[in-house]
Design a protein around this motif. Structure first.
Motif, mmCIF file in Angstrom:
data_model
loop_
_atom_site.group_PDB
_atom_site.id
_atom_site.type_symbol
_atom_site.label_atom_id
_atom_site.label_comp_id
_atom_site.label_asym_id
_atom_site.label_seq_id
_atom_site.Cartn_x
_atom_site.Cartn_y
_atom_site.Cartn_z
ATOM 1 N N VAL A 58 0.828 -1.198 0.000
ATOM 2 C CA VAL A 58 0.000 0.000 0.000
ATOM 3 C C VAL A 58 0.865 1.251 0.000
ATOM 4 N N SER A 59 1.979 1.216 0.719
ATOM 5 C CA SER A 59 2.851 2.390 0.763
ATOM 6 C C SER A 59 3.403 2.732 -0.607
ATOM 7 N N PHE A 60 3.708 1.712 -1.421
ATOM 8 C CA PHE A 60 4.199 1.969 -2.775
ATOM 9 C C PHE A 60 3.129 2.668 -3.606
ATOM 10 N N CYS A 61 1.902 2.161 -3.537
ATOM 11 C CA CYS A 61 0.816 2.741 -4.336
ATOM 12 C C CYS A 61 0.389 4.100 -3.803
ATOM 13 N N GLY A 62 0.302 4.229 -2.489
ATOM 14 C CA GLY A 62 -0.273 5.441 -1.924
ATOM 15 C C GLY A 62 0.704 6.538 -1.615
ATOM 16 N N GLN A 63 1.997 6.198 -1.463
ATOM 17 C CA GLN A 63 2.949 7.209 -1.027
ATOM 18 C C GLN A 63 4.168 7.336 -1.936
ATOM 19 N N THR A 64 4.750 6.209 -2.341
ATOM 20 C CA THR A 64 6.005 6.282 -3.060
ATOM 21 C C THR A 64 5.843 6.855 -4.457
ATOM 22 N N CYS A 65 4.983 6.259 -5.254
ATOM 23 C CA CYS A 65 4.836 6.669 -6.652
ATOM 24 C C CYS A 65 3.597 7.517 -6.897
ATOM 25 N N PHE A 120 -5.703 7.986 -0.884
ATOM 26 C CA PHE A 120 -4.971 7.184 0.097
ATOM 27 C C PHE A 120 -5.518 7.427 1.497
ATOM 28 N N ALA A 121 -5.837 8.682 1.814
ATOM 29 C CA ALA A 121 -6.406 8.985 3.133
ATOM 30 C C ALA A 121 -7.762 8.319 3.302
ATOM 31 N N ALA A 122 -8.586 8.359 2.249
ATOM 32 C CA ALA A 122 -9.896 7.708 2.334
ATOM 33 C C ALA A 122 -9.741 6.197 2.461
ATOM 34 N N TYR A 123 -8.774 5.640 1.747
ATOM 35 C CA TYR A 123 -8.520 4.191 1.814
ATOM 36 C C TYR A 123 -8.188 3.754 3.239
ATOM 37 N N GLN A 124 -7.385 4.532 3.940
ATOM 38 C CA GLN A 124 -6.958 4.163 5.282
ATOM 39 C C GLN A 124 -8.119 4.129 6.274
ATOM 40 N N ASN A 125 -9.227 4.786 5.931
ATOM 41 C CA ASN A 125 -10.393 4.817 6.816
ATOM 42 C C ASN A 125 -11.564 4.043 6.230
ATOM 43 N N ALA A 150 -9.430 -1.353 4.172
ATOM 44 C CA ALA A 150 -8.122 -0.816 4.524
ATOM 45 C C ALA A 150 -7.047 -1.893 4.653
ATOM 46 N N ARG A 151 -7.453 -3.163 4.769
ATOM 47 C CA ARG A 151 -6.467 -4.246 4.842
ATOM 48 C C ARG A 151 -6.351 -5.014 3.530
ATOM 49 N N VAL A 152 -6.976 -4.496 2.494
ATOM 50 C CA VAL A 152 -6.880 -5.107 1.172
ATOM 51 C C VAL A 152 -5.896 -4.290 0.346
ATOM 52 N N GLU A 153 -4.881 -4.960 -0.222
ATOM 53 C CA GLU A 153 -3.883 -4.240 -1.003
ATOM 54 C C GLU A 153 -4.520 -3.573 -2.222
ATOM 55 N N CYS A 154 -3.990 -2.423 -2.589
ATOM 56 C CA CYS A 154 -4.524 -1.665 -3.728
ATOM 57 C C CYS A 154 -4.589 -2.522 -4.988
ATOM 58 N N CYS A 180 -21.229 -3.765 -10.221
ATOM 59 C CA CYS A 180 -21.199 -3.376 -8.807
ATOM 60 C C CYS A 180 -20.844 -1.911 -8.603
ATOM 61 N N VAL A 181 -19.820 -1.421 -9.324
ATOM 62 C CA VAL A 181 -19.282 -0.091 -9.039
ATOM 63 C C VAL A 181 -20.185 1.033 -9.520
ATOM 64 N N ASP A 182 -21.272 0.734 -10.209
ATOM 65 C CA ASP A 182 -22.177 1.802 -10.608
ATOM 66 C C ASP A 182 -22.994 2.311 -9.423
ATOM 67 N N CYS A 183 -23.219 1.460 -8.430
ATOM 68 C CA CYS A 183 -23.839 1.901 -7.181
ATOM 69 C C CYS A 183 -22.798 2.030 -6.083
ATOM 70 N N HIS A 184 -21.967 1.002 -5.947
ATOM 71 C CA HIS A 184 -20.879 1.028 -4.960
ATOM 72 C C HIS A 184 -19.662 1.712 -5.600
ATOM 73 N N ASN A 185 -19.838 2.961 -6.014
ATOM 74 C CA ASN A 185 -18.762 3.636 -6.747
ATOM 75 C C ASN A 185 -17.658 4.132 -5.839
ATOM 76 N N ARG A 186 -17.890 4.144 -4.534
ATOM 77 C CA ARG A 186 -16.828 4.515 -3.590
ATOM 78 C C ARG A 186 -16.706 3.415 -2.537
ATOM 79 N N PRO A 187 -16.394 2.188 -2.943
ATOM 80 C CA PRO A 187 -16.357 1.084 -1.971
ATOM 81 C C PRO A 187 -15.218 1.210 -0.974
ATOM 82 N N THR A 188 -14.178 1.898 -1.363
ATOM 83 C CA THR A 188 -13.013 2.057 -0.495
ATOM 84 C C THR A 188 -12.689 3.530 -0.283
ATOM 85 N N HIS A 189 -12.722 4.303 -1.329
ATOM 86 C CA HIS A 189 -12.336 5.712 -1.248
ATOM 87 C C HIS A 189 -13.566 6.588 -1.022
#
Length: 480
Positions: free
Chosen positions: A138-145, A153-158, A162-166, A320-329
């Motif tokens: 997650v750090s590579f996807c959310g912070q490094t690059c 990334f902030a929304a993902y952490q909450n 949050a325990r599923v890799e990007c 799924c994502v047409d209704c659950h368009n923000r499942p993580t973020h």
């Protein structure tokens, strides 16, 4: 030079050994050697028959073969270039010494290959696994690059994920989608380098991998959940922060009854929904096609939609994502975020006007996150110090805790540098803060025979209590 008897294999090999003493061929040898060494270390994953990790796939099937064949091409290229150069200069020898360890050129070549093999082996053991595992963190996807993705990334952490890799959702298994994502990411890299990226990052994500290949690897569509009880707690803007609760029985759609409930109607066996959005964010939908489990197709159009315009709009098959368009973020609205913080006790409900003041402070514009961090806690504390001095004197620690909770809400939802503020990213799940369900279920979409897409509340949920201080249903179920 002393030549060896002709016709022997070693004698035919001697010119190649001589010509191989050039930097281009040596680079080729290093590439071939490194590719083989790395491939050996990745061999166990290759032998399994399926490469589930996309980074193993890209290493095993793209990078390593590319390096291997590039090295194979460089070796003869170096030989040819040296041969042509020495023939032009007239220094190419007519005879070559025998191939034995007394031959200096051969010793140099063997020493170089041996040292390269040892070095590559050491590097491969230390780098191959660590590089692959790091690239999926997650750090590579959310912070490094992807620092530009700070809001996501902030929304993902909450989030619940949050325990599923990007990479599990954004790429999934196999190398092909990894390649697609990184090829599309090349343009994003240049956008970040030249500061030309959009603010905020536009959604929905284009060319996203189908939900059936990502979401449904965990959320099994044949095992939809049964009816679920949902309790929504809200607080008033009065001095006591009066709490009320709305209780809903959500008809999710359970096993063996796929035609009933939200999931069954939209994603049941044989059901296909196609729609044409009129805007890039898919918030306005003038045209919908519904095919039921028996194969009957019905087309619905919004009252104000022009048929010739709807026919030209791009169409999409609903998933799924047409209704659950923000499942993580998922980004919150200030009122809902304050209610959740009060319900959780992060903002003490005993503080007078806590809900009202928290929302007002959150809605104020701040030039930067640093300014917000400086002003938000002080503003809330100053309010109680000025308007409720006795409360400030007795509950100073609770006020400070509430101030930090309000700041935390702001920090995970508002990012001035990326122009992300309240409501920047609509959430289509439900219909409270954004149109959501009402994009189609607005009682305005009709078929040719006058049939409308239902707006019946009972199709999705039963309203068991509405804004009640102490709902009877919760008392009956011994729930608070």
């Amino acid at each position: 030079m002393i030549s060896a008897p002709p016709g022997r294999f070693r004698d035919r090999l001697a010119p190649l050994v001589y010509l191989s003493n050039n930097w281009l061929s040596r680079i080729g040898v290093v590439l071939v050697n490194a590719a083989v060494i790395f491939w050996i270390f990745l061999l166990p994953s290759n032998l399994s028959g399926e490469v589930a990790n996309p980074y193993f796939g890209i290493l095993a099937f793209l990078l390593l073969p590319g390096a291997f064949f590039a090295g194979l091409a460089l070796i003869p290229a170096g030989l040819f270039l040296r041969l042509r150069r020495e023939r032009r200069q007239g220094v190419y020898p007519a005879n070559f010494p025998p191939l034995d360890l007394k031959h200096a050129e051969l010793r140099k070549l063997l020493s170089f290959v041996g040292l390269a093999t040892i070095a590559n082996g050491v590097i491969a053991t230390q780098v191959s696994y660590r590089a692959v595992t790091y690239m999926e963190t997650v750090s590579f996807c959310g912070q490094t690059c992807h620092t530009v993705m700070q809001p996501e990334f902030a929304a993902y952490q909450n989030s619940p994920h949050a325990r599923v890799e990007c990479v599990k959702c954004h790429i999934g298994p196999g190398a092909s989608w990894f390649v697609r994502s990184k090829l599309s990411g090349v343009g994003q890299v240049f956008a970040v380098m030249f500061n030309t990226y959009d603010r905020p990052i536009p959604t929905p994500v284009r060319n996203l991998r189908p939900a059936r290949e990502t979401c449904e690897t965990c959320h099994w569509p044949q095992k939809f959940g049964s009816d679920r009880l949902r309790i929504l707690t809200k607080f008033a803007d009065d001095e006591a922060n009066t709490a009320t609760r709305t209780v809903l029985l959500m008809h999710i759609g359970g096993p063996g009854n796929h035609e009933a409930g939200i999931h069954g109607i939209h994603l049941g066996q044989g059901v296909t929904i196609e729609y044409a959005p009129a805007d890039a964010s898919r918030q306005t939908i003038p045209w919908v096609s519904y095919t039921d489990g028996a194969g009957r197709k019905t087309v619905y159009e919004a009252a104000e939609a022009k048929p010739e315009t709807a026919r030209r709009l791009p169409r999409r098959v609903m998933d799924c994502v047409d209704c659950h368009n923000r499942p993580t973020h998922t980004f919150e609205m200030p009122e809902a975020a304050a209610d959740r913080a009060l319900a959780a006790g992060d903002i003490p409900a005993a503080l007078p006007f806590a809900r009202k003041q928290s929302v007002e402070i959150l809605k104020k514009p701040y030039a930067s996150r640093a300014e917000a961090a400086r002003l938000i806690p002080g503003t809330l504390e100053q309010y109680y110090q000025d308007k409720h001095p006795e409360v400030y004197a007795q509950r100073r620690a609770e006020i400070a805790r509430a101030a930090q909770a309000v700041l935390a809400i702001y920090d995970r939802n508002v990012f001035p540098a990326m122009k992300v503020t309240w409501g920047s990213y609509p959430n289509n799940l439900g219909h409270t803060d954004f149109p959501g369900c009402f994009r189609c279920h607005d009682d305005q979409h009709s078929s040719a025979d006058g049939k409308k897409i239902t707006q019946d509340c009972g199709a999705c949920h039963n309203l068991l209590a509405m804004d009640e201080a102490s709902p009877k249903i919760l008392n009956d179920l011994s729930l608070r």
